[in-house]
Design an enzyme around this catalytic site. Sequence first.
Site, PDB file in Angstrom:
ATOM      1  N   HIS A 101      -7.262  -1.214 -11.686  1.00 20.99           N
ATOM      2  CA  HIS A 101      -7.339  -0.107 -10.731  1.00 20.99           C
ATOM      3  C   HIS A 101      -6.212   0.897 -10.961  1.00 20.99           C
ATOM      4  O   HIS A 101      -6.427   2.108 -10.907  1.00 20.99           O
ATOM      5  CB  HIS A 101      -7.274  -0.678  -9.311  1.00 20.99           C
ATOM      6  CG  HIS A 101      -7.391   0.349  -8.226  1.00 20.99           C
ATOM      7  ND1 HIS A 101      -8.560   1.021  -7.977  1.00 20.99           N
ATOM      8  CD2 HIS A 101      -6.488   0.831  -7.334  1.00 20.99           C
ATOM      9  CE1 HIS A 101      -8.378   1.861  -6.966  1.00 20.99           C
ATOM     10  NE2 HIS A 101      -7.117   1.763  -6.566  1.00 20.99           N
ATOM     11  N   ASP A 147       0.833  -1.195   0.000  1.00 19.04           N
ATOM     12  CA  ASP A 147       0.000   0.000   0.000  1.00 19.04           C
ATOM     13  C   ASP A 147       0.871   1.250   0.000  1.00 19.04           C
ATOM     14  O   ASP A 147       1.910   1.281   0.625  1.00 19.04           O
ATOM     15  CB  ASP A 147      -0.892  -0.010   1.244  1.00 19.04           C
ATOM     16  CG  ASP A 147      -2.176   0.765   1.014  1.00 19.04           C
ATOM     17  OD1 ASP A 147      -2.154   1.742   0.273  1.00 19.04           O
ATOM     18  OD2 ASP A 147      -3.201   0.358   1.578  1.00 19.04           O
TER      19      ASP A 147
END
Lengths: 404, 404
Positions: free
Chosen positions: A312, A218
């Site tokens: 994404h 992340d």
Amino acid sequence: MLGTAGAAGAAGLAVGAGGGLLAGPVGRATPGAPGDTTPLSSVGAARVDFHGPHQPGILGAARAHAELLAFDLLPASGRGEAAALLRRWSRAAGAMMTGEAPDADNGIAGGTGPSGLAVTFGFGHDFFDAVGLADARPRALDPLPEFSADALDPERSGGHLWIQVEADDPTVVFHAVRTLQRAAADTARVRHRMAGFNRVPGAASGESGPRNLMGQIDGTNNLRPEQEDFADRVFVPGDGEPAWMAGGSYAVVRRIRMLLDAWEEQPLEARDRVLGRRRVDGAPLTGGGETTPVDLGAVDERGRPVIPADAHVRVSAPESNGGAAMLRRSYSYHDGFAEDGSPDAGLLFVCWQADPMLAFVPVQRKLDRGDALSAFIRHEASGLFAVPGGAEPGGYPGQRLLEG
Amino acid sequence: MLGTAGAAGAAGLAVGAGGGLLAGPVGRATPGAPGDTTPLSSVGAARVDFHGPHQPGILGAARAHAELLAFDLLPASGRGEAAALLRRWSRAAGAMMTGEAPDADNGIAGGTGPSGLAVTFGFGHDFFDAVGLADARPRALDPLPEFSADALDPERSGGHLWIQVEADDPTVVFHAVRTLQRAAADTARVRHRMAGFNRVPGAASGESGPRNLMGQIDGTNNLRPEQEDFADRVFVPGDGEPAWMAGGSYAVVRRIRMLLDAWEEQPLEARDRVLGRRRVDGAPLTGGGETTPVDLGAVDERGRPVIPADAHVRVSAPESNGGAAMLRRSYSYHDGFAEDGSPDAGLLFVCWQADPMLAFVPVQRKLDRGDALSAFIRHEASGLFAVPGGAEPGGYPGQRLLEG
């Protein structure tokens, strides 16, 4: 919109130095980074300055723990009460962030250092009506558009006042939250509260950045303070509108539930195609390592795009959104299990921008229509808050608004 | 019953070495102890052995994070399915505790060390009926008596199977919890889940042990492994009954809500008299420091006891309970705010003993009647679990029961 998105650089959850940082770790040179051997006592010793041009919880490293609290003013509270509350809150936050005890301390954090505590205050749309300052409400607080995939819980959305409390130690977070709640006393009460976490300093074994609950690294390709347009994207300029927001920023908060049962059923290769990155090392499907730029133009031997049209990483990329980008700062959450046995878990997504209409809104509009990840996530709560610039010693954020 | 109780030594939440510890920190010489400068990377590197004479989450340091999970077997699951589940769980736990990926890993803990992960399995009263082994149920699992101050939520009490998952990193805890939940698959489902925390390694600034959410130093005067009768008090002996519990222990779990609004209204001096200790440094009211023995016989110049008759430290002391004592290992919890605005926060109290009727039960009976602290706490959930001895490599806890 998850942290694996974007294609404009590399910074991880720890996004580098900036106003407000005193002794806290900075960027990837943070405790917990690969190879770091900073003494453990630095976890407690890390100290962030409450005062400065910006509030503390925007730049610098995200911490291991956060609580996001929304308060509503009680009916009898107006502008004066709100100003007094912000003053009390700021005094308490400033003391606790240096490791001092606040007034009438309950002692919970006794023996513990400040642990990077960072307390950040914001105002929601309805705050301005409640304090009789509707004319002063920034246009940027106009309600976010509805997105087709939203399933928002109004009880966990909105709020007059917002506080982001972060620290590397969970007892320090609780101490601050309880202290601020008590200081709200007869002026405001908690509307909702969300708690999140990241990898703790020192937990890394070496090879990569922290991961979200889908298992993805992340924070890759977040905005970086060293980028030329960083300040313009994140902060309201000194001569911006409204004047009391100079040095401030707008926070969009989304509670994004991850549908982990459906996600983990997918083969790893399918998951990687949904994101456009490899789970194993965070590298884009077009090759290289975690920090290698994504090559959105690359095609395979049959002429098909290597990064799928609905990946994404493509749909969220600044290149796909007229350059729109925001500073992301997110936390994982786990609130137990739903009736059907699935985990109530996901991402507390917080992003920072000078203008949501030029950052979160266009990107989320695009994601809402075309992101393959949408099938595996659900936006369950939403907030939008005006976060004024940092306070001067003795002052409080928003003082120019409330005493202007 | 809170961690400030007892009068038999000093160990803090970190209770010293014992079976099952490989590289993990031990006793107060743990990362986070005053003056400790262990490299941060040791947070992730700390490793606890799944195999050994005892299960891992009883001796050794309590970790910064814990989840306590209860599962119920599904109606179609019997003895064979339960045995297979324990085998799957144990294989996954053993792998994750060494930092290896379990089968079909979701990748959430990638890049993170084991972080002291310790997974401990137990059996509740109704498990034995569900698997057709009611005759093998230990007498020690007879339901706990009702206490007058209990306000137990049956949804959060009981359960066929119990898992205590602990680690210093919250992402490692979630990874383990989710992995174990998936491994339960069609055999069992989550009945309830409670999450707790302690001060994180490295957060201490120097002067004292970790505190609970009432602000009291927690864990003083816990049982210590170096005490002569320690093993007899905590573990079922090798020739004990039933034979499959040799090396095992019984865990009593209580979710103890702290009524913090009422508590924090009391003057500090009144709070200290309720506990019998000074909040500021944990010293007994009879003087000295945190580890000074409590002098229950001391009287003031007017002949009144210095430690009040209803002080928690007196009522819970082994001297007041025929020597009864247990090994405590507790976590703070914060699950948000109740309708009235008060925090839903307190202590996840876990204690370990060879026989609850000689430890938790008599002490709690006494506390229930005479503890001044009772006005400020509420027992809201309860569990009692038989935790078999540790598994041998390739085996699983309870194997002697399920395959005997």
